[in-house]
Enzyme design. Structure first.
Site, PDB file in Angstrom:
ATOM      1  CE  LYS A   1      14.000  89.053   0.144  1.00 48.69           C
ATOM      2  NZ  LYS A   1      13.751  87.626   0.370  1.00 48.69           N
TER       3      LYS A   1
ATOM      4  CD  GLU B   1      13.202  82.568   0.588  1.00 53.18           C
ATOM      5  OE1 GLU B   1      13.220  81.322   0.695  1.00 53.18           O
ATOM      6  OE2 GLU B   1      12.703  83.305   1.454  1.00 53.18           O
TER       7      GLU B   1
ATOM      8  CD  GLU C   1      17.238  84.738   6.323  1.00 50.78           C
ATOM      9  OE1 GLU C   1      16.678  85.083   5.265  1.00 50.78           O
ATOM     10  OE2 GLU C   1      16.621  84.453   7.366  1.00 50.78           O
TER      11      GLU C   1
HETATM   12  O1  KIV Z   1      10.985  88.217   4.310  1.00 50.24           O
HETATM   13  C1  KIV Z   1      11.946  88.782   4.832  1.00 50.24           C
HETATM   14  O2  KIV Z   1      11.812  89.549   5.798  1.00 50.24           O
HETATM   15  C2  KIV Z   1      13.273  88.526   4.284  1.00 50.24           C
HETATM   16  C3  KIV Z   1      14.438  89.087   5.022  1.00 50.24           C
HETATM   17  C4  KIV Z   1      14.749  88.217   6.175  1.00 50.24           C
HETATM   18  C5  KIV Z   1      15.617  89.264   4.130  1.00 50.24           C
HETATM   19  O3  KIV Z   1      13.389  87.868   3.295  1.00 50.24           O
END
Ligand code: KIV
Length: 286
Positions: free
Chosen positions: A115, A117, A184
Site C-alpha cells: 500500500k 499513500e 481515510e
Molecule cells: O498504517 C496504517 O495503519 C494505515 C491505516 C490507518 C489505513 O495506513
C-alpha cells in the site's frame, strides 16, 4: 500461503458483493493469528507501526527495514487474510527503480501486496510496481505521511473542490491498477461518491458506512492504545486496562508469596532432596 487464502484479485472481485471487506492492522505473529482466527479478510502491516508499537509521534520515522521486519513476523503466522505491507515515507518518492525495489523488499519479507499513500501524483510509481507483478492498494484522504504538508491530522475533502479532487484521485489510482483504495478521514458523502466512481473496493477509516470495507488499527479496536480516541474508532475490548489489572495482580502475588504455588513449581525427588540436605525444606508455603 493457506489453500483458502485471500488474494488481491479476490479482494478486487468482491466489489459489489454486498458483504463489506474487513481489514485490520497487525504487526507481529500473535496479532496475525488473532486476526486470522477472527476471520478478517485483510491484514495491513501499517506504518502506524511507528506510533502504536514503536512509540514515535508520527509515521515518518519507520524505514523499509522496519516494515520488512514486521511484515516477516506477520507472514510467519501464515494467516489466511491477504497481507498488505505499507510502504513507508520516502520509499516511493525518489525514483521508479527505488520504488519497485522497496516494494519487492516487502514482498520478499512475506507481503502479498503493498500500500502507498497519495493520489494522481503517485500514478507512475503505482504502474511500475504493478508492472513488477506486485498488487498495489492506494490510500487517499488523510494521508498520515503528509502530516506536515497537510498541517496536521485533519479531515480531508470537506469543500467541493477538494471532494472532487479526491474522486479524481481515486479514479486515477484505479486506472493505474490499484486493486483497492483506502479512504481515510473524509466525510461520508465523499466516500460514497468515490465508492460509486471506482470499480475497485474502497476501504474506509473514518470515512463512514458507504465504503466497500472498513479498516481499523489493531491497538485502537482492542483498546491497547487508550491515550487518544478518534471519533471513528469503536473499541471492542479493553486490553490495556485488562493487562494493567492482570500484571498488578501478578505483582501482588509475587510480593506476597502467593506466586508461584507448589503446583507451579518443579520438585526434586525425595532421595535427591535428602542427598542435598534439604529434608523437609523442599516445600515452601507462603
Ligand atoms: O498504517 C496504517 O495503519 C494505515 C491505516 C490507518 C489505513 O495506513
Amino acid at each position: 500461503m493457506p489453500t483458502n487464502a485471500m488474494t488481491a484479485p479476490a479482494v478486487r472481485a468482491s466489489k459489489g458483493s454486498g458483504t463489506p471487506l474487513v481489514m485490520v492492522t497487525a504487526y507481529d505473529a500473535p496479532g496475525a493469528r488473532i486476526a486470522d482466527e477472527a476471520g478478517v479478510d485483510i491484514i495491513l502491516v501499517g506504518d502506524s507501526l511507528a506510533m502504536v508499537v514503536l512509540g514515535y509521534e508520527d509515521t515518518l520515522q519507520v524505514t523499509v527495514d522496519d516494515m520488512a521486519h514486521h511484515v516477516a513476523a506477520v507472514a510467519r503466522a501464515k494467516p489466511r487474510p491477504l497481507i498488505v505491507g505499507d510502504m513507508p515515507w520516502m520509499s516511493y518518492h525518489v525514483s521508479v527503480e527505488d520504488t519497485v525495489r522497496n516494494a519487492a523488499a516487502l514482498m520478499r519479507a512475506g507481503a502479498q501486496s503493498v500500500k502507498l499513500e497519495g493520489g494522481r501524483k503517485r500514478v507512475d510509481m503505482i504502474k511500475a510496481i504493478v508492472d513488477a507483478e506486485i498488487p498495489v492498494m492506494g490510500h487517499i484522504g488523510l494521508t498520515p505521511q503528509s502530516v506536515h504538508a497537510l498541517g496536521g491530522f485533519k479531515v480531508q475533502g470537506k469543500q467541493a473542490a477538494a471532494a472532487a479532487a479526491l474522486v479524481d484521485d481515486a479514479v486515477a489510482l484505479a486506472d493505474a491498477g490499484c486493486f483497492a483504495i483506502v479512504l481515510e478521514a473524509v466525510p461520508d458523502g465523499v466516500a460514497r461518491a468515490v465508492t460509486e466512481a471506482v470499480g475497485v473496493p474502497t476501504i474506509g477509516i473514518g470515512a463512514g458506512p458507504w465504503c466497500d470495507g472498513q479498516v481499523l488499527v489493531y491497538h485502537d479496536v482492542l483498546g491497547i492504545e487508550d491515550r487518544i480516541s478518534p471519533k471513528f474508532v469503536r473499541r471492542y475490548a479493553s486490553v490495556k486496562a485488562d493487562s494493567v489489572a492482570a500484571l498488578s495482580e501478578y505483582a501482588s502475588d509475587v510480593r506476597t508469596g502467593r506466586f508461584p504455588s507448589e503446583d507451579e513449581s518443579y520438585h526434586l525427588s525425595d532421595d535427591v532432596a535428602e542427598a542435598l540436605g534439604l529434608y523437609g525444606a523442599v516445600t515452601k508455603t507462603a
